[in-house]
Scaffold this active site. Structure first.
Site, PDB file in Angstrom:
ATOM      1  N   HIS A  57      -4.015   0.960   2.781  1.00  0.00           N
ATOM      2  CA  HIS A  57      -4.810   1.583   1.726  1.00  0.00           C
ATOM      3  C   HIS A  57      -6.303   1.351   1.965  1.00  0.00           C
ATOM      4  CE1 HIS A  57      -1.203   1.687  -1.256  1.00  0.00           C
ATOM      5  NE2 HIS A  57      -1.251   2.746  -0.462  1.00  0.00           N
ATOM      6  N   CYS A 112       5.054  -4.199   6.988  1.00  0.00           N
ATOM      7  CA  CYS A 112       4.622  -5.581   7.153  1.00  0.00           C
ATOM      8  C   CYS A 112       5.847  -6.496   7.127  1.00  0.00           C
ATOM      9  CB  CYS A 112       3.670  -5.966   6.026  1.00  0.00           C
ATOM     10  SG  CYS A 112       3.231  -7.720   6.010  1.00  0.00           S
ATOM     11  N   GLU A 142       4.872  -0.085  -2.178  1.00  0.00           N
ATOM     12  CA  GLU A 142       5.678  -1.254  -1.837  1.00  0.00           C
ATOM     13  C   GLU A 142       6.795  -1.463  -2.855  1.00  0.00           C
ATOM     14  OE1 GLU A 142       5.243  -6.090  -1.683  1.00  0.00           O
ATOM     15  OE2 GLU A 142       3.471  -4.903  -1.170  1.00  0.00           O
ATOM     16  N   THR A 180       3.861  -8.145  -2.888  1.00  0.00           N
ATOM     17  CA  THR A 180       3.147  -9.139  -2.075  1.00  0.00           C
ATOM     18  C   THR A 180       1.658  -9.209  -2.358  1.00  0.00           C
ATOM     19  OG1 THR A 180       2.771  -7.584  -0.253  1.00  0.00           O
ATOM     20  CG2 THR A 180       4.808  -8.881  -0.192  1.00  0.00           C
ATOM     21  N   CYS A 210       1.748 -12.654  -0.397  1.00  0.00           N
ATOM     22  CA  CYS A 210       1.489 -12.985   1.000  1.00  0.00           C
ATOM     23  C   CYS A 210       0.348 -13.985   1.125  1.00  0.00           C
ATOM     24  CB  CYS A 210       1.219 -11.714   1.804  1.00  0.00           C
ATOM     25  SG  CYS A 210      -0.481 -11.145   1.813  1.00  0.00           S
ATOM     26  N   SER A 238      -6.395   0.172  -3.236  1.00  0.00           N
ATOM     27  CA  SER A 238      -5.965  -1.072  -2.598  1.00  0.00           C
ATOM     28  C   SER A 238      -5.635  -2.106  -3.664  1.00  0.00           C
ATOM     29  CB  SER A 238      -7.063  -1.603  -1.669  1.00  0.00           C
ATOM     30  OG  SER A 238      -6.789  -2.926  -1.267  1.00  0.00           O
TER      31      SER A 238
END
Length: 339
Positions: A57, A112, A142, A180, A210, A238
């Protein structure tokens, strides 16, 4: 391009103040891997290479890859049968994979590894007979991908208030997973509410948020305590960049998202002498450098780089992208811009 270690401290005459670039900031290992996959696919297969959704993003990255021959599409149905198709770093649902198989697409998966881990955890919890409570933002790519692993047994939860409204008995066997890129502190509040509500609840073996999101949020917390203003470089879609802005604001500092230097509003600088700068995990360092240059031109020429965590995690590219002669996967210019 500007390196994370190339900012030179200076004290120009008549300076209005100083800037403090965060450490760490910018690209994480998963983003580097995803961008590198598209670059290598273009090297090996030539243009066009189709990419389902934005690979990461960030508007700058998407535009740069488009210049090199990447075609970004909203659905695998838009990709010609048999063509190369890259799945984005955010992951996809089993339904998307099945449709790509039916269309005989040559899929290269840039999911990822940390997102892929959440998918595997979802499957494990379903096998254990649990309802999955997926903490995240409904509609985010996601979340859509993880939800697709078991849509009939998964409920998306965004806030602690959502927990109280769940139509489940308190003794229902449940498991929680998280997107994440969430705010670590806000997620902790939701998870705490889940534990208060349910008597039979389990979670992942480790944090789903993450390492890069956590590190960048921690760095922003430090910036908030030492600056009058925090600017986060990142695109408006984002998630991790938006969370960084929220974290700074929650810690008492004015903060704004800055997609690039052209979006800097000089009114934000009124009465400001100390400016912290960070960038989301999908934002390239060149955009940070341009913002630092813009601020220097406005009188904020002194630079003090924040001390922080050093990240050395690397996610390897798929073996199929190796050089056919050397057998090695070479570095790619956009993904490795600050190495």
């Amino acid at each position: 391009m500007v390196s994370q270690h190339s900012f030179a401290a200076s004290s120009p005459a008549g300076a209005k103040g100083r800037v403090m670039p965060a450490q760490p900031r910018g690209f994480c290992a998963g983003v580097r891997r995803a961008i590198g996959i598209v670059e290598r696919a273009l090297d090996l297969h030539g243009a066009p290479v189709y990419v389902r959704k934005e690979i990461v993003h960030n508007h700058y990255i998407v535009a740069e890859l488009e210049k090199r021959g990447a075609l970004f599409v909203d659905s695998e149905d838009e990709v010609p049968e048999g063509a190369v198709c890259v799945f984005s770093a955010h992951g996809v649902s089993p339904a998307v994979r099945a449709q790509a198989d039916r269309r005989r697409l040559d899929v290269i998966d840039a999911t990822c590894p940390l997102v892929a881990k959440v998918h595997q955890e979802a499957l494990r919890f379903v096998r254990d007979g649990r309802i999955i409570l997926l903490v995240g933002h409904a509609g985010h790519e996601e979340v859509e991908g993880v939800l697709g692993e078991a849509p009939e047994r998964t409920i998306v939860v965004e806030t602690a208030e959502d927990v109280r409204g769940l139509d489940l008995a308190d003794g229902t066997p449940v498991a929680y997973l998280t997107q994440t890129t969430l705010s670590f502190d806000e997620t902790a509040r939701v998870v705490e509410a889940l534990h208060r509500r349910f008597t039979d609840i389990v979670g992942p073996h480790g944090d789903d948020i993450c390492y890069a999101s956590q590190n960048r949020q921690n760095a922003v917390k430090e910036l908030a305590g030492h600056n009058d203003l925090v600017l986060v470089v990142g695109s408006r879609n984002s998630s991790n960049s938006l969370r960084m802005v929220e974290v700074a604001q929650e810690h008492g500092c004015a903060a704004h998202l800055v997609p690039d230097a052209t979006h800097l509003d000089e009114r934000w600088l009124d009465g400001v002498s100390r400016i912290g700068i960070s960038s989301g995990a999908s934002a390239p360092e060149i955009l940070v450098g341009e913002l630092v240059d813009r601020l220097a031109a406005l009188g904020y020429g002194k630079v003090e780089v924040q001390e922080g965590a050093v990240e050395d995690i690397v996610f390897s590219l798929p073996g199929r992208l190796a050089d056919p002669v050397t057998g090695r996967v070479p570095r790619t210019p956009l993904a490795d811009e600050v190495r």
